[in-house]
Design a protein around this motif. Structure first.
Motif, PDB file in Angstrom:
ATOM      1  N   GLN A 151       0.831  -1.198   0.000  1.00 57.65           N
ATOM      2  CA  GLN A 151       0.000   0.000   0.000  1.00 57.65           C
ATOM      3  C   GLN A 151       0.872   1.257   0.000  1.00 57.65           C
ATOM      4  OE1 GLN A 151      -2.200   0.867   3.741  1.00 57.65           O
ATOM      5  NE2 GLN A 151      -1.266  -1.006   4.527  1.00 57.65           N
ATOM      6  N   GLY A 152       0.238   2.367  -0.302  1.00 54.88           N
ATOM      7  CA  GLY A 152       0.954   3.627  -0.367  1.00 54.88           C
ATOM      8  C   GLY A 152       1.111   4.258   1.003  1.00 54.88           C
ATOM      9  N   GLY A 153       1.583   5.497   1.007  1.00 59.13           N
ATOM     10  CA  GLY A 153       1.754   6.235   2.261  1.00 59.13           C
ATOM     11  C   GLY A 153       2.906   7.204   2.217  1.00 59.13           C
ATOM     12  N   VAL A 154       4.105   6.701   1.955  1.00 62.12           N
ATOM     13  CA  VAL A 154       5.283   7.561   1.917  1.00 62.12           C
ATOM     14  C   VAL A 154       5.167   8.586   0.804  1.00 62.12           C
ATOM     15  CG1 VAL A 154       7.738   7.578   1.315  1.00 62.12           C
ATOM     16  CG2 VAL A 154       6.898   5.988   3.037  1.00 62.12           C
TER      17      VAL A 154
ATOM     18  N   PRO B 131       7.203  -6.692   4.533  1.00 61.10           N
ATOM     19  CA  PRO B 131       6.673  -5.623   5.396  1.00 61.10           C
ATOM     20  C   PRO B 131       5.894  -4.600   4.583  1.00 61.10           C
ATOM     21  CG  PRO B 131       9.056  -5.387   5.100  1.00 61.10           C
ATOM     22  CD  PRO B 131       8.671  -6.672   4.462  1.00 61.10           C
ATOM     23  N   ASP B 132       4.645  -4.381   4.949  1.00 63.90           N
ATOM     24  CA  ASP B 132       3.755  -3.484   4.210  1.00 63.90           C
ATOM     25  C   ASP B 132       3.819  -2.100   4.846  1.00 63.90           C
ATOM     26  OD1 ASP B 132       1.849  -2.598   2.429  1.00 63.90           O
ATOM     27  OD2 ASP B 132       0.167  -3.273   3.655  1.00 63.90           O
ATOM     28  N   LEU B 133       4.840  -1.330   4.458  1.00 64.46           N
ATOM     29  CA  LEU B 133       5.152  -0.080   5.148  1.00 64.46           C
ATOM     30  C   LEU B 133       4.978   1.157   4.279  1.00 64.46           C
ATOM     31  CD1 LEU B 133       8.399  -1.310   6.965  1.00 64.46           C
ATOM     32  CD2 LEU B 133       6.093  -1.148   7.906  1.00 64.46           C
ATOM     33  N   GLY B 134       4.312   1.018   3.163  1.00 67.04           N
ATOM     34  CA  GLY B 134       4.050   2.185   2.320  1.00 67.04           C
ATOM     35  C   GLY B 134       5.267   2.773   1.661  1.00 67.04           C
ATOM     36  N   GLY B 135       6.357   2.014   1.570  1.00 68.23           N
ATOM     37  CA  GLY B 135       7.575   2.488   0.930  1.00 68.23           C
ATOM     38  C   GLY B 135       8.705   2.793   1.894  1.00 68.23           C
ATOM     39  N   LYS B 136       8.447   2.734   3.204  1.00 65.00           N
ATOM     40  CA  LYS B 136       9.493   3.005   4.185  1.00 65.00           C
ATOM     41  C   LYS B 136      10.542   1.892   4.198  1.00 65.00           C
ATOM     42  CE  LYS B 136       6.439   5.502   7.384  1.00 65.00           C
ATOM     43  NZ  LYS B 136       5.826   5.499   8.738  1.00 65.00           N
ATOM     44  N   ILE B 137      11.683   2.184   4.822  1.00 59.88           N
ATOM     45  CA  ILE B 137      12.719   1.180   5.008  1.00 59.88           C
ATOM     46  C   ILE B 137      12.318   0.306   6.196  1.00 59.88           C
ATOM     47  CG2 ILE B 137      15.158   0.777   5.462  1.00 59.88           C
ATOM     48  CD1 ILE B 137      15.697   3.597   4.402  1.00 59.88           C
ATOM     49  N   PRO B 138      12.271  -1.013   6.038  1.00 61.98           N
ATOM     50  CA  PRO B 138      11.895  -1.867   7.167  1.00 61.98           C
ATOM     51  C   PRO B 138      12.892  -1.764   8.318  1.00 61.98           C
ATOM     52  CG  PRO B 138      11.888  -3.093   5.102  1.00 61.98           C
ATOM     53  CD  PRO B 138      12.541  -1.778   4.824  1.00 61.98           C
ATOM     54  N   GLU B 139      12.392  -1.966   9.509  1.00 58.29           N
ATOM     55  CA  GLU B 139      13.283  -2.002  10.670  1.00 58.29           C
ATOM     56  C   GLU B 139      14.008  -3.344  10.723  1.00 58.29           C
ATOM     57  OE1 GLU B 139      14.036   0.484  12.606  1.00 58.29           O
ATOM     58  OE2 GLU B 139      12.715   1.747  11.400  1.00 58.29           O
ATOM     59  N   GLU B 140      14.967  -3.480  11.651  1.00 59.13           N
ATOM     60  CA  GLU B 140      15.770  -4.688  11.784  1.00 59.13           C
ATOM     61  C   GLU B 140      14.866  -5.874  12.036  1.00 59.13           C
ATOM     62  OE1 GLU B 140      19.076  -6.045  10.970  1.00 59.13           O
ATOM     63  OE2 GLU B 140      19.357  -4.021  11.739  1.00 59.13           O
TER      64      GLU B 140
END
Length: 810
Positions: free
Chosen positions: A684-687, A801-810
């Motif tokens: 999904q979007g977001g960023v 990870p569905d984070l809208g384009g963010k960099i996933p955390e560790e």
């Protein structure tokens, strides 16, 4: 710093189960040797994998801006760097930059840079491009001064306050605080539009890391200042907006007036090489002893306007100025192709003046011997009047129509509507050929045989099938139109939803044993995609939880969007509806519905209301700004806290925010999720709001999948998805084989980055006694994935990870 251990396969193939790959073309030597197989274990063939792609499947531009321009040159190089696994239980690592220097890549204590360039294409301006050398009065004071040229005029609607990270130290929208591209931030020659802030030269440059925020500029919409435009997602190495042309240095060594159409090279080869940060020397791969260097595709091509506008097809007997222009350039020794391109510009402007009351040719001097400014004015840049989301122009000018002030339609709406009505060019199946007839369709081998449009602007396949053409920017190129995909690198099933299954059965017929020809452009670019998008309210896009029609039957989809089954079928495979004039028919043609004024435009956001209208505030310049409350237009409005002065809230369509409507943004473009079943869909979007939105499917080019790797990194860019046909696009065909240890040409397989077992599944998927707490993560539908490649591919897509384009955390 190093980022993320990658949890499983870097990317199994996503489409159809296939056989051993054809070896019909040899990849360029990337300094990589074949993968090592020992005791049924396959190891990565490279120490580092560098993905190389561009965010679009094909950029369409001209190269002579002395008259007019529809789109400026703009090709980016985007990369991610993966340090591959060096043991059976080791994880690959996605490498990032030094926190203080985003041009330096860090691997532990090692410091590298990513040198980039294009093979045999090291410059643009001059013999390949007339852009910086074409004067344009940027500030409108009647004089051509330093840095006043088309290159600096084109992006003046974009601005920053401090940097390309969206930093706004004073929290202002005051115009005097804005630094505009091309004015306060002039664009250096042969650089992208951000070149003054982050160097992006055609030659001698290094990729720059976009960090946690991505690369961000601002623009203004009719109702809001500081609309962020995310040019590149977070976590990507890029060189932004290069003025690339489809001409190699070798070709351009001759007189540019003598260029011919077969000189066009649409699949330029971008090359990214890992070098020592201090010495600049290439880093050598331990397997081969050769430089760590990868080639990727930078697609750039020229449209076919001249096939109609340099002859009577578009001009008829009424418009004649093109003849004089053509004769002038022929008299100077120009090739027919170059003379036709010059004549085409005059034809377009003469017709536009007549139909729309403009005065582009008011000072045109057809009898002048001057070759520098035959128009007698600045060149005509379409986006100075027409909104165009694709370059971030959200405001159109107005014009008088029947005595009323009307907003000029979006550029893509204006162009597509008039051309599709006047020249629909149906084939024997009723599908329009205007897509590939107008858009780029040149081939890498320079051959003009089997070209989709005739020299006088007719459909070369009017009595046949558009898909029989020899290939172009889409047709006969990528996996959706590649009949040989099952033999050449595709490793899994298609995983289609009801729409995708209908299209495979009734249109494509690739992958079902029917020997089909693939999809056509309008099977993806249509109104149905918007209808599905509007009705999404996703919680997890990859798992497709939340509200959606995409996992329903065709009958349920038809009912959900309020059409009959016959109408739904017409939307899935739109056809030309000819009238007595041989034109496509508004109100009847589903193709034209894509561009119709009255079609559904999805919602952009929820805004605050005051009484019967929006709640607005005025900034320091008196500009009106609405109050956005949620970037997810499907949010439960009752859950939102209203600001002071608001009496309510409502979701509003893209029409309310941009004169560009939804064109070329996530709601107005096709999605993998339109045809493919979860988890083989975008995140999904977001960023990148408002280009995409939370709760809605993002575009593929803004989506990250497995462990934060961009979808394009493993599949390549849309329109050129692996495996491509080797005859049409040799650059992309060779690219995938540089990563896959088996030399296959489909999407990147697990063994590209992991050590894998004989079934192609990473060894880290094997259950270990000390991993009880994560054992379920290596299961799909209750079964271990360790010896099931098909299940492993589903697993790694589903758990991205569905984070809208963010960099996933560790």
């Amino acid at each position: 710093m190093n980022r993320k251990a990658i949890a499983l396969a870097v990317l199994g193939a996503v489409f159809v189960a296939g056989c051993a790959p054809q070896q019909t073309a040899k990849a360029p030597d990337s300094g990589a040797t074949a993968g090592t197989a020992t005791a049924d274990v396959t190891k990565p063939k490279n120490d580092y994998n560098i993905t190389v792609n561009y965010e679009l499947g094909m950029h369409c531009t001209g190269f002579d801006f002395t008259y007019c321009c529809v789109l400026p040159p703009y090709n980016s190089v985007q990369s991610q760097v993966i340090k591959t696994a060096d043991g059976p239980r080791a994880y690959p690592e996605l490498l990032e930059s030094d926190e203080k220097d985003h041009s330096v890549l860090v691997d532990g204590k090692k410091r590298f840079k990513l040198a980039y360039g294009h093979i045999d294409n090291t410059y643009s301006e001059g013999s390949k491009l007339a852009y910086w050398n074409v004067p344009y009065d940027v500030d409108g004071d009647g004089k051509w001064e330093k840095n006043e040229n088309v290159a600096n005029a084109y992006f003046t609607h974009l601005y920053v306050y401090k940097d390309l990270k969206g930093t706004n130290p004073k929290g202002t929208s005051k115009d005097s605080e804005k630094l505009f591209v091309g004015i306060q931030i002039p664009v250096p020659q042969d650089n992208g539009p951000a070149g003054a802030a982050v160097p992006s030269p055609m030659k001698g440059g290094h990729l720059h890391y976009t960090g946690e925020k991505g690369t961000i500029v601002f623009t203004k919409s009719p109702v809001l200042d500081n609309v962020p435009i995310v040019l590149t997602n977070p976590g990507i190495w890029d060189a932004l907006g290069l003025p690339l042309t489809p001409f190699t240095d070798t070709v351009a060594a001759k007189n540019p007036l003598t260029l011919v159409e077969s000189d066009v090279q649409p699949y330029q080869m971008a090359q990214v090489t890992l070098v020592d940060a201090d010495t600049g020397k290439p880093v050598l791969d331990s397997h081969s002893g050769k430089p760590v260097s990868f080639v990727g595709t930078s697609p750039i091509d020229i449209p076919n306007c001249a096939n109609c506008h340099a002859n009577k097809t578009a001009n008829g007997d009424k418009y004649t100025l093109y003849k004089q222009e053509k004769a002038f350039w022929k008299g100077l020794g120009a090739s027919d192709w170059i003379a036709n391109l010059k004549a085409t510009s005059i034809s377009i402007m003469e017709i536009h003046d007549d139909k729309n009351g403009t005065d582009f040719l008011k000072n045109y001097r057809p009898n002048s011997r001057d070759i520098s400014n035959r128009l007698g004015r600045d060149p005509v840049l379409c986006q100075k009047c027409h909104a165009d989301n694709v370059i971030g122009v959200l405001q159109s000018k107005t014009h008088k129509e029947d005595g009323k002030e009307e907003v000029i339609p979006a550029l893509t709406q204006a162009i597509h509507t008039v051309h599709q009505i006047k020249a629909p060019l149906p084939d024997s199946q009723g599908r329009t050929a205007a897509c590939q007839g107008c858009h780029p369709a040149h081939r890498q081998d320079g051959s003009m045989e089997g070209y989709p449009i005739t020299p006088d602007g007719k459909n070369a396949y009017a009595d046949a099938d558009n898909r029989d053409a020899a290939g172009g920017c889409y047709v006969g190129r990528d996996v959706h139109s590649n009949p040989g995909k099952d033999r050449d690198g595709v490793g899994t099933k298609e995983y289609l939803n009801a729409i995708g299954q209908w299209l495979q059965d009734n249109v494509s017929q690739i992958g079902n044993g029917q020997g089909g020809k693939g999809l056509w452009c309008t099977n993806c670019h249509n109104q149905l995609s918007r209808e599905l998008y509007q009705r999404d309210n996703l919680q997890n896009a990859f798992l497709q939880t939340g509200t959606t029609l995409r996992n329903k039957s065709l009958e349920e989809i038809a009912a959900g969007i309020g059409v009959t089954m016959d109408q739904l079928k017409a939307m899935m495979d739109p056809k030309v509806v000819l009238n007595e004039k041989g034109e496509d028919t508004p109100g009847k043609s589903e193709i034209l519905h894509t561009w119709a004024k009255d079609r559904l435009v999805p919602d952009i956001a929820v805004i605050a209301l005051k009484g019967d209208g929006p709640l607005v505030h005025k900034d320091e310049d008196g500009d009106i700004n609405v109050v956005p409350l949620s970037a997810n237009p499907a949010v439960d409005i009752a859950s939102l806290k209203l600001p002071e002065g608001a009496t309510g809230a409502a979701a509003v369509p893209y029409d309310a925010a941009t004169h560009g409507r939804d064109y070329w943004l996530s709601p107005g473009s096709p999605h993998c999720a339109d045809c493919h079943a979860a988890p083989f869909v975008e995140g999904q979007g977001g960023v990148a709001f408002p280009i995409n939105q939370p709760g809605k499917y993002s575009l593929m080019r803004y989506t990250k999948g497995h462990a934060g790797i961009a979808c394009q990194g493993c599949h390549e860019s849309i329109h050129g998805l692996y495996p491509v046909t080797p005859e049409v696009d040799k650059t992309t065909y060779a690219q995938a084989a540089m990563y896959n240890p088996d030399g296959s040409h489909g999407p990147l397989k697990c063994a590209s980055c992991h050590e894998t077992n004989s079934d192609g599944v990473p060894l880290i998927a094997k259950h270990q006694p000390d991993e009880e707490e994560v054992a379920d993560r290596h299961e799909w539908n209750g079964k271990p994935i360790e010896h099931d490649f098909e299940a492993a591919v589903q697993w790694m897509h589903a758990y991205a990870p569905d984070l809208g384009g963010k960099i996933p955390e560790e």
